[in-house]
Design a protein around this motif. Structure first.
Motif, PDB file in Angstrom:
ATOM      1  N   LEU A   1       0.757  -1.231   0.091  1.00 21.74           N
ATOM      2  CA  LEU A   1       0.028  -0.015  -0.091  1.00 21.74           C
ATOM      3  C   LEU A   1       0.803   1.243  -0.140  1.00 21.74           C
ATOM      4  CD1 LEU A   1      -2.690  -1.231   2.596  1.00 21.74           C
ATOM      5  CD2 LEU A   1      -2.841  -1.499   0.163  1.00 21.74           C
ATOM      6  N   GLU A   2       0.115   2.458  -0.150  1.00 18.11           N
ATOM      7  CA  GLU A   2       0.968   3.605  -0.103  1.00 18.11           C
ATOM      8  C   GLU A   2       0.627   4.255   1.317  1.00 18.11           C
ATOM      9  OE1 GLU A   2       2.623   5.294  -2.317  1.00 18.11           O
ATOM     10  OE2 GLU A   2       2.070   3.926  -3.826  1.00 18.11           O
ATOM     11  N   PRO A   3       1.717   5.007   2.144  1.00 18.14           N
ATOM     12  CA  PRO A   3       2.895   5.336   1.478  1.00 18.14           C
ATOM     13  C   PRO A   3       3.889   4.145   1.458  1.00 18.14           C
ATOM     14  CG  PRO A   3       2.778   5.886   3.808  1.00 18.14           C
ATOM     15  CD  PRO A   3       1.456   5.442   3.489  1.00 18.14           C
ATOM     16  N   ILE A   4       4.851   4.245   0.478  1.00 18.75           N
ATOM     17  CA  ILE A   4       5.968   3.087   0.462  1.00 18.75           C
ATOM     18  C   ILE A   4       6.797   3.026   1.597  1.00 18.75           C
ATOM     19  CG2 ILE A   4       7.842   2.372  -1.138  1.00 18.75           C
ATOM     20  CD1 ILE A   4       6.929   4.257  -3.262  1.00 18.75           C
ATOM     21  N   GLY A   5       7.070   1.688   1.911  1.00 17.96           N
ATOM     22  CA  GLY A   5       7.544   1.413   3.177  1.00 17.96           C
ATOM     23  C   GLY A   5       6.693   1.274   4.383  1.00 17.96           C
ATOM     24  N   ILE A   6       5.553   1.192   4.245  1.00 13.82           N
ATOM     25  CA  ILE A   6       4.714   0.935   5.415  1.00 13.82           C
ATOM     26  C   ILE A   6       4.741  -0.381   5.853  1.00 13.82           C
ATOM     27  CG2 ILE A   6       2.502   0.368   4.267  1.00 13.82           C
ATOM     28  CD1 ILE A   6       2.782   2.948   7.164  1.00 13.82           C
ATOM     29  N   ALA A   7       4.766  -0.702   6.918  1.00 15.91           N
ATOM     30  CA  ALA A   7       4.490  -2.177   7.620  1.00 15.91           C
ATOM     31  C   ALA A   7       5.729  -2.813   7.796  1.00 15.91           C
ATOM     32  CB  ALA A   7       3.561  -2.945   7.307  1.00 15.91           C
ATOM     33  N   ALA A   8       7.049  -2.052   7.701  1.00 18.19           N
ATOM     34  CA  ALA A   8       8.241  -2.652   7.748  1.00 18.19           C
ATOM     35  C   ALA A   8       8.567  -3.023   9.290  1.00 18.19           C
ATOM     36  CB  ALA A   8       9.392  -1.639   7.148  1.00 18.19           C
TER      37      ALA A   8
ATOM     38  N   ASP B   1      23.665   9.024  -1.604  1.00 19.98           N
ATOM     39  CA  ASP B   1      22.670   9.851  -1.939  1.00 19.98           C
ATOM     40  C   ASP B   1      21.228   9.227  -2.225  1.00 19.98           C
ATOM     41  OD1 ASP B   1      24.370  11.740  -1.836  1.00 19.98           O
ATOM     42  OD2 ASP B   1      24.826  12.022  -3.886  1.00 19.98           O
ATOM     43  N   ILE B   2      20.992   8.077  -2.842  1.00 19.02           N
ATOM     44  CA  ILE B   2      19.957   7.435  -3.127  1.00 19.02           C
ATOM     45  C   ILE B   2      19.221   6.834  -1.732  1.00 19.02           C
ATOM     46  CG2 ILE B   2      18.877   5.208  -3.964  1.00 19.02           C
ATOM     47  CD1 ILE B   2      20.921   5.210  -6.392  1.00 19.02           C
ATOM     48  N   ILE B   3      20.013   6.553  -0.680  1.00 18.34           N
ATOM     49  CA  ILE B   3      19.433   6.114   0.422  1.00 18.34           C
ATOM     50  C   ILE B   3      19.082   7.283   1.207  1.00 18.34           C
ATOM     51  CG2 ILE B   3      20.337   5.133   2.896  1.00 18.34           C
ATOM     52  CD1 ILE B   3      22.103   2.936   0.996  1.00 18.34           C
ATOM     53  N   LYS B   4      19.754   8.469   1.131  1.00 24.74           N
ATOM     54  CA  LYS B   4      19.578   9.523   1.809  1.00 24.74           C
ATOM     55  C   LYS B   4      18.162  10.306   1.413  1.00 24.74           C
ATOM     56  CE  LYS B   4      23.971  11.057   3.670  1.00 24.74           C
ATOM     57  NZ  LYS B   4      25.042  12.186   3.358  1.00 24.74           N
TER      58      LYS B   4
ATOM     59  N   LEU C   1      12.949   1.270  -2.121  1.00 28.24           N
ATOM     60  CA  LEU C   1      14.277   0.806  -3.082  1.00 28.24           C
ATOM     61  C   LEU C   1      13.587  -0.413  -4.117  1.00 28.24           C
ATOM     62  CD1 LEU C   1      17.469   0.881  -1.523  1.00 28.24           C
ATOM     63  CD2 LEU C   1      16.564   2.721  -3.044  1.00 28.24           C
ATOM     64  N   GLU C   2      12.994  -1.247  -3.785  1.00 31.00           N
ATOM     65  CA  GLU C   2      12.453  -2.437  -4.479  1.00 31.00           C
ATOM     66  C   GLU C   2      11.254  -1.827  -5.283  1.00 31.00           C
ATOM     67  OE1 GLU C   2      11.189  -7.121  -3.436  1.00 31.00           O
ATOM     68  OE2 GLU C   2      11.139  -5.437  -1.960  1.00 31.00           O
ATOM     69  N   ARG C   3      10.120  -1.049  -4.502  1.00 30.68           N
ATOM     70  CA  ARG C   3       9.014  -0.590  -5.421  1.00 30.68           C
ATOM     71  C   ARG C   3       9.550   0.343  -6.385  1.00 30.68           C
ATOM     72  NH1 ARG C   3       3.618   1.062  -3.396  1.00 30.68           N
ATOM     73  NH2 ARG C   3       3.894   0.013  -1.331  1.00 30.68           N
ATOM     74  N   ASN C   4      10.526   1.033  -6.226  1.00 29.76           N
ATOM     75  CA  ASN C   4      10.994   1.962  -7.255  1.00 29.76           C
ATOM     76  C   ASN C   4      12.111   1.382  -8.403  1.00 29.76           C
ATOM     77  OD1 ASN C   4      10.011   4.249  -6.097  1.00 29.76           O
ATOM     78  ND2 ASN C   4      11.454   4.661  -4.674  1.00 29.76           N
ATOM     79  N   GLY C   5      12.173   0.063  -7.869  1.00 30.31           N
ATOM     80  CA  GLY C   5      13.038  -0.982  -9.099  1.00 30.31           C
ATOM     81  C   GLY C   5      14.492  -0.527  -8.971  1.00 30.31           C
ATOM     82  N   VAL C   6      15.056   0.069  -7.893  1.00 29.08           N
ATOM     83  CA  VAL C   6      16.423   0.102  -8.167  1.00 29.08           C
ATOM     84  C   VAL C   6      17.229  -0.626  -6.859  1.00 29.08           C
ATOM     85  CG1 VAL C   6      16.125   2.671  -8.989  1.00 29.08           C
ATOM     86  CG2 VAL C   6      16.294   2.279  -6.419  1.00 29.08           C
ATOM     87  N   LEU C   7      16.619  -1.429  -6.439  1.00 28.59           N
ATOM     88  CA  LEU C   7      17.391  -2.286  -5.452  1.00 28.59           C
ATOM     89  C   LEU C   7      18.394  -3.179  -6.009  1.00 28.59           C
ATOM     90  CD1 LEU C   7      17.554  -2.927  -2.234  1.00 28.59           C
ATOM     91  CD2 LEU C   7      15.911  -4.584  -2.456  1.00 28.59           C
ATOM     92  N   ASN C   8      19.871  -3.159  -5.665  1.00 27.94           N
ATOM     93  CA  ASN C   8      20.615  -4.015  -6.184  1.00 27.94           C
ATOM     94  C   ASN C   8      21.420  -4.450  -5.085  1.00 27.94           C
ATOM     95  OD1 ASN C   8      22.666  -1.999  -5.456  1.00 27.94           O
ATOM     96  ND2 ASN C   8      22.591  -0.958  -7.530  1.00 27.94           N
TER      97      ASN C   8
END
Length: 455
Positions: A165-172, A228-231, A183-190
């Motif tokens: 759901l939104e906001p991204i990162g909820i229920a972590a 910078d991405i993480i920040k 990062l996973e939702r934005n497709g950039v997690l490596n």
């Protein structure tokens, strides 16, 4: 050892209960004063509130009919919490509508819109109910499985639904999972980002990109790029949402308004209700037959009168203090923060003949409404630093502004050290030490030069 009788004379200040109450009222914030008055109204039967204004409002309300509501639909400020009205203006009922959708309500609505299976819906609701104020999940998969008596695979499936759901990162479960979900939702997690989040969050905070680069075997600039991405991520998913805690509004003790070319102090008369002595109890003390009742009522009337007197004394003390502040800080109210002059409690106490402790109590947790917004009175008191180029001192707020301006304009690959900032300010005629520069920088939540460096 001899036993002697000696007659000595000395001065002592004995604090009576009434004096203590007067001091206590003076240092109360507006909210604390309101709560104290409410308590006294409940406990002291002789005290009553003057309802003259409320009667007027009731008459006003009775005059408003359904047809009159229509005109307020075009009133573009109906959603605001603060409004101004003239005595003859009618108040829109929409001004008092203040319903906020909470984060949890929003999440439940999203679940409904998704159309999840019936058996999963209550589990998702349970998960949403167990989110903390940050938006993190406070219970584990095992706890959910045990509490709701469901398979752990079903609990895991429900968690995944809520995390989608939104906001991204909820229920972590924690900060690291929250960042990875985004990062996973934005497709950039490596793999690099995953390892940095797991092992190097503290190094990112301290700008130690050389250690990250060495550990991962990558270039320094690449490590900084990942940092910078993480920040840029949101560590608190609930940010920006109403989480169930009511927003507290600070009622100013006074208003400082510019009328024509002059500033005027207007005390907030609506801070506490108008207090009176109930007429019934005034009659009781004339009854000579019931001595106990008369004594009780007299005691309560004395208590009520002293409360009313103390509130007036509080108001007049604050007024006197503000009068002197306005005299000293007139340029601030006219032109803004850069014109704020150094001012201490001593400056005020000496000029109005009050003790510094009284001034301190009078400004404690008090606010004033000005043309520059609602500000804390205490913030107008700033430490002065001597200037070599002027007979006047320079306020700490002006120096802080100068420090921030220098840091904003600095070459980020070679950030200015505290000593460099200190040397420049001294060249400008401001006598300041490196230690004071560091102190002001920290107060503004600006990191040291080593942590501001860009590669």
């Amino acid at each position: 050892m001899n036993f002697n009788l000696n007659l000595t004379q000395e001065q002592k200040l004995v604090m009576t209960q009434q004096m203590q109450l007067s001091i206590k009222l003076l240092q109360m914030s507006s909210l604390e004063l309101q709560e104290h008055v409410d308590k006294e109204l409940q406990e002291n039967p002789v005290l009553e509130v003057s309802y003259a204004e409320e009667a007027h409002d009731e008459n006003l309300k009775n005059r408003i009919d359904y047809k009159e509501f229509i005109k307020y639909l075009d009133f573009d400020k109906y959603g605001q919490r603060h409004y101004e009205k003239n005595d003859e203006e009618e108040v829109s009922p929409f001004n008092f509508i203040s319903e906020q959708k909470s984060l949890k309500q929003d999440l439940v609505e999203q679940i409904i819109d998704l159309g999840v299976k019936d058996y999963l819906f209550p589990i998702c609701e349970y998960i949403i109910d167990n989110l903390d104020e940050r938006g993190y999940l406070e219970v584990s998969e095992e706890d959910i499985s045990k509490q709701l008596n469901v398979e752990i695979s079903i609990a895991r499936e429900a968690i995944k639904i809520v995390q989608s759901l939104e906001p991204i990162g909820i229920a972590a479960m924690d900060l690291r999972e929250c960042l990875k979900l985004q990062l996973e939702r934005n497709g950039v997690l490596n793999n690099y980002l995953s390892v940095i989040i797991d092992k190097h969050l503290e190094n990112i905070a301290d700008n130690r990109y050389n250690l990250i680069a060495k550990s991962l075997g990558i270039e320094l600039k690449e490590a900084q790029y990942y940092g910078d991405i993480i920040k840029s991520l949101q560590p608190k998913p609930s940010s920006g949402f109403y989480t169930g805690d009511e927003i507290s509004y600070t009622a100013p003790d006074a208003y400082i308004k510019e009328i024509g070319s002059e500033f005027h102090i207007l005390m907030n008369e609506n801070l506490v209700p108008k207090l009176n002595i109930n007429e019934i109890y005034k009659e009781i003390i004339k009854n000579e037959n019931d001595v106990a009742a008369v004594e009780y009522v007299k005691e309560k009337i004395n208590s009520a009168l002293f409360l009313m007197k103390s509130i007036e004394h509080r108001k007049s003390t604050i007024y006197k203090v503000l009068e002197k502040i306005l005299e000293i800080q007139q340029d601030f109210f006219k032109y803004g923060e850069s014109y704020l002059k150094p001012m201490s409690l001593k400056d005020i106490s000496e000029s109005i003949g009050m003790h510094e402790s009284t001034i301190s109590r009078a400004i404690k947790d008090k606010y004033i409404n000005t043309n520059r917004g609602t500000i804390k009175i205490k913030d107008l008191f700033t430490v002065g630093l001597s200037s070599a180029n002027s007979a006047e001192d320079v306020s700490a707020s002006i120096i802080k502004k100068e420090i921030k301006k220098m840091i904003d304009k600095e070459d980020k690959s070679k950030p200015l050290s505290d000593q460099a900032i200190c040397d420049y300010l001294n060249e400008q005629g401001m006598n300041i030490s490196r230690r004071t520069v560091a102190k002001y920088r920290e107060e503004m939540n600006i990191k040291a030069s080593s942590k501001r460096k860009r590669f």
